[in-house]
Design a protein around this motif. Structure first.
Motif, short mmCIF file in Angstrom:
data_model
loop_
_atom_site.label_atom_id
_atom_site.label_comp_id
_atom_site.label_asym_id
_atom_site.label_seq_id
_atom_site.Cartn_x
_atom_site.Cartn_y
_atom_site.Cartn_z
N LEU A 267 -42.46 -40.85 -33.16
CA LEU A 267 -43.12 -39.91 -34.05
C LEU A 267 -44.34 -40.55 -34.69
O LEU A 267 -44.23 -41.55 -35.41
CB LEU A 267 -42.14 -39.46 -35.13
CG LEU A 267 -42.66 -38.49 -36.19
CD1 LEU A 267 -43.26 -37.24 -35.56
CD2 LEU A 267 -41.53 -38.11 -37.16
N TYR A 269 -47.65 -39.66 -37.14
CA TYR A 269 -48.30 -38.70 -38.03
C TYR A 269 -49.83 -38.83 -37.97
O TYR A 269 -50.53 -38.31 -38.83
CB TYR A 269 -47.82 -38.91 -39.46
CG TYR A 269 -46.35 -38.61 -39.68
CD1 TYR A 269 -45.79 -37.42 -39.23
CD2 TYR A 269 -45.53 -39.51 -40.35
CE1 TYR A 269 -44.45 -37.14 -39.44
CE2 TYR A 269 -44.18 -39.23 -40.57
CZ TYR A 269 -43.65 -38.04 -40.11
OH TYR A 269 -42.32 -37.76 -40.31
N PHE A 287 -45.55 -30.39 -38.65
CA PHE A 287 -44.34 -31.16 -38.36
C PHE A 287 -43.07 -30.40 -38.70
O PHE A 287 -41.99 -30.74 -38.19
CB PHE A 287 -44.40 -32.51 -39.06
CG PHE A 287 -45.39 -33.43 -38.42
CD1 PHE A 287 -45.11 -34.02 -37.21
CD2 PHE A 287 -46.63 -33.66 -38.99
CE1 PHE A 287 -46.03 -34.84 -36.57
CE2 PHE A 287 -47.55 -34.48 -38.38
CZ PHE A 287 -47.25 -35.07 -37.16
N VAL A 290 -42.38 -29.05 -35.37
CA VAL A 290 -41.83 -30.10 -34.49
C VAL A 290 -40.35 -30.30 -34.78
O VAL A 290 -39.51 -30.33 -33.87
CB VAL A 290 -42.59 -31.42 -34.68
CG1 VAL A 290 -41.90 -32.55 -33.92
CG2 VAL A 290 -44.03 -31.28 -34.21
N CYS A 317 -46.14 -34.99 -44.54
CA CYS A 317 -45.78 -34.94 -43.12
C CYS A 317 -44.28 -35.14 -42.94
O CYS A 317 -43.61 -34.38 -42.23
CB CYS A 317 -46.54 -36.01 -42.34
SG CYS A 317 -48.30 -35.72 -42.13
N HIS A 320 -42.10 -32.17 -44.34
CA HIS A 320 -42.12 -31.00 -43.45
C HIS A 320 -41.27 -31.27 -42.21
O HIS A 320 -40.49 -30.40 -41.78
CB HIS A 320 -43.55 -30.68 -43.04
CG HIS A 320 -44.34 -29.97 -44.08
ND1 HIS A 320 -44.01 -28.72 -44.57
CD2 HIS A 320 -45.48 -30.33 -44.75
CE1 HIS A 320 -44.89 -28.33 -45.47
NE2 HIS A 320 -45.79 -29.29 -45.60
N PHE A 321 -41.42 -32.45 -41.62
CA PHE A 321 -40.66 -32.77 -40.41
C PHE A 321 -39.15 -32.72 -40.69
O PHE A 321 -38.38 -32.12 -39.94
CB PHE A 321 -41.05 -34.15 -39.88
CG PHE A 321 -40.16 -34.62 -38.76
CD1 PHE A 321 -40.32 -34.11 -37.48
CD2 PHE A 321 -39.16 -35.55 -39.00
CE1 PHE A 321 -39.49 -34.52 -36.45
CE2 PHE A 321 -38.32 -35.95 -37.97
CZ PHE A 321 -38.49 -35.44 -36.69
#
Length: 354
Positions: A267, A269, A287, A290, A317, A320-321
């Motif tokens: 992963l 960013y 993300f 994702v 990031c 959100h992921f």
């Protein structure tokens, strides 16, 4: 205690000299690979309900496992060079280091006396996370690796990377679970080292979507995977969120179609707008998509941190992921409680490389 949706495995954030990188003019400048990166990502992950950080020390079996896996991913001569050098006290690009650059690539990453120890610490976190996932300690795990690893090949290093954390995590999962494993790399840069390390292990599928090699490291036109069965997707132009997520979704579908029972996600960013090592204009909320794609696959995921250098955006990031991956809303305050007693939260070096 309820099994967490996501368990973090971290490297120790000790004081250390800032790494360096070679510029196009051949000079060394301070790099963007700093401890604050993973500290901010960790804070973002912990904003999501259901995410926990592991506490205490790693089990003794983890360094032993790492030592046994290293020759499966990296050439013994390279491991001996990384461990024994000789390396300068201050970071420098040496003739020996240039000899261990990827074929056709000018070495951009200096080595120093502490390079092997730092790389081992990072790889230990990845293997500890993979082993915990294999034992079912969490639905998913997240190894906050630094330095990153996906540009480290079987016999080369570069792009800040010395040991291939994702390849080692995949090998650990395969050994622990006997399941088929697939690696998916969604960093801005191609996982050139990962395909090289895993070319000798064709049962582990490798997928990568990235910027073209001629505009991003390793700066090789027509960059191709080391094994024809591995899948590389280079975007012809900077993608919008819809295009990016469509490709990520397709790669996950292809990974599932291989019969994989476990996923390793490299992963990065660095795909977002403003990243100093990127060139795209995606926003941090991409993300969440994702994470949701991975959650819908139904497979356990071992996340291995690669790039991402815009410090001001990393927490968002990661939040959100994580929200997308575990399907829970983000909290306003992190859950800083720690789970368990033997892990890689403060991973230490595994000892000898060879």
């Amino acid at each position: 205690m309820t099994r967490p949706g996501l368990l973090i495995f971290d490297v120790a954030h000790r004081a250390e000299p800032r790494a360096a990188i070679r510029t196009a003019r051949g000079t060394l400048r301070p790099s963007n690979e700093v401890a604050e990166r993973t500290a901010r990502i960790r804070s973002g992950i912990l904003r999501a309900a259901g995410a926990r950080a592991r506490g205490a020390e790693i089990p003794q079996r983890t360094p032993r496992m790492l030592r046994s896996l290293l020759p499966l991913a990296h050439d013994p001569a390279y491991l001996a060079f990384l461990e024994h050098g000789p390396h300068p006290a201050a970071p420098a690009i040496t003739p020996q280091g240039q000899a261990f650059a990827a074929p056709g690539v000018e070495q951009d990453t200096p080595v120093a006396a502490d390079s092997a120890a730092r790389a081992l610490t990072s790889a230990t976190a990845a293997v500890a996370a993979a082993a915990a996932l294999g034992r079912g300690e969490a639905a998913h795990v997240y190894a906050l690796c630094r330095p990153p690893g996906h540009h480290a090949g079987r016999r080369f290093f570069g792009g800040y990377c010395f040991l291939n954390n994702a390849a080692l995590a995949a090998l650990a999962l395969r050994r622990q679970t006997r399941a088929r494993v697939a690696v998916i790399d969604i960093d801005y840069h191609a996982g050139n080292g990962t395909t090289d390390c895993l070319a000798a292990h064709p049962d582990i599928a490798v997928f990568s979507c990235h910027a073209p090699g001629e505009v991003a490291f390793p700066h090789q036109p027509d960059l191709a995977p080391a094994l024809p069965a591995h899948v590389f997707h280079a975007f012809d132009a900077p993608p919008d969120a819809q295009a990016y997520l469509a490709v990520v979704s397709r790669l996950v579908e292809q990974a599932v179609a291989t019969g994989a029972g476990m996923l390793v996600l490299s992963l990065g960013y660095d795909v977002i707008d403003g990243d100093p090592h990127g060139g795209w204009r995606l926003s941090p909320d991409v993300f969440a998509g994702v994470g949701e794609i991975l959650r819908q696959s139904g497979l356990p995921v071992c996340v291995v941190q690669e790039g991402g250098y815009l410090l001001s955006a990393l927490e968002d990031c990661a939040a959100h992921f994580t929200k997308g991956l575990i399907g829970l809303e983000a909290d306003t305050a992190p859950d800083t409680r720690e789970s368990g007693t033997d892990d890689g939260r403060h991973a230490k070096p595994a000892g000898a490389l060879s």
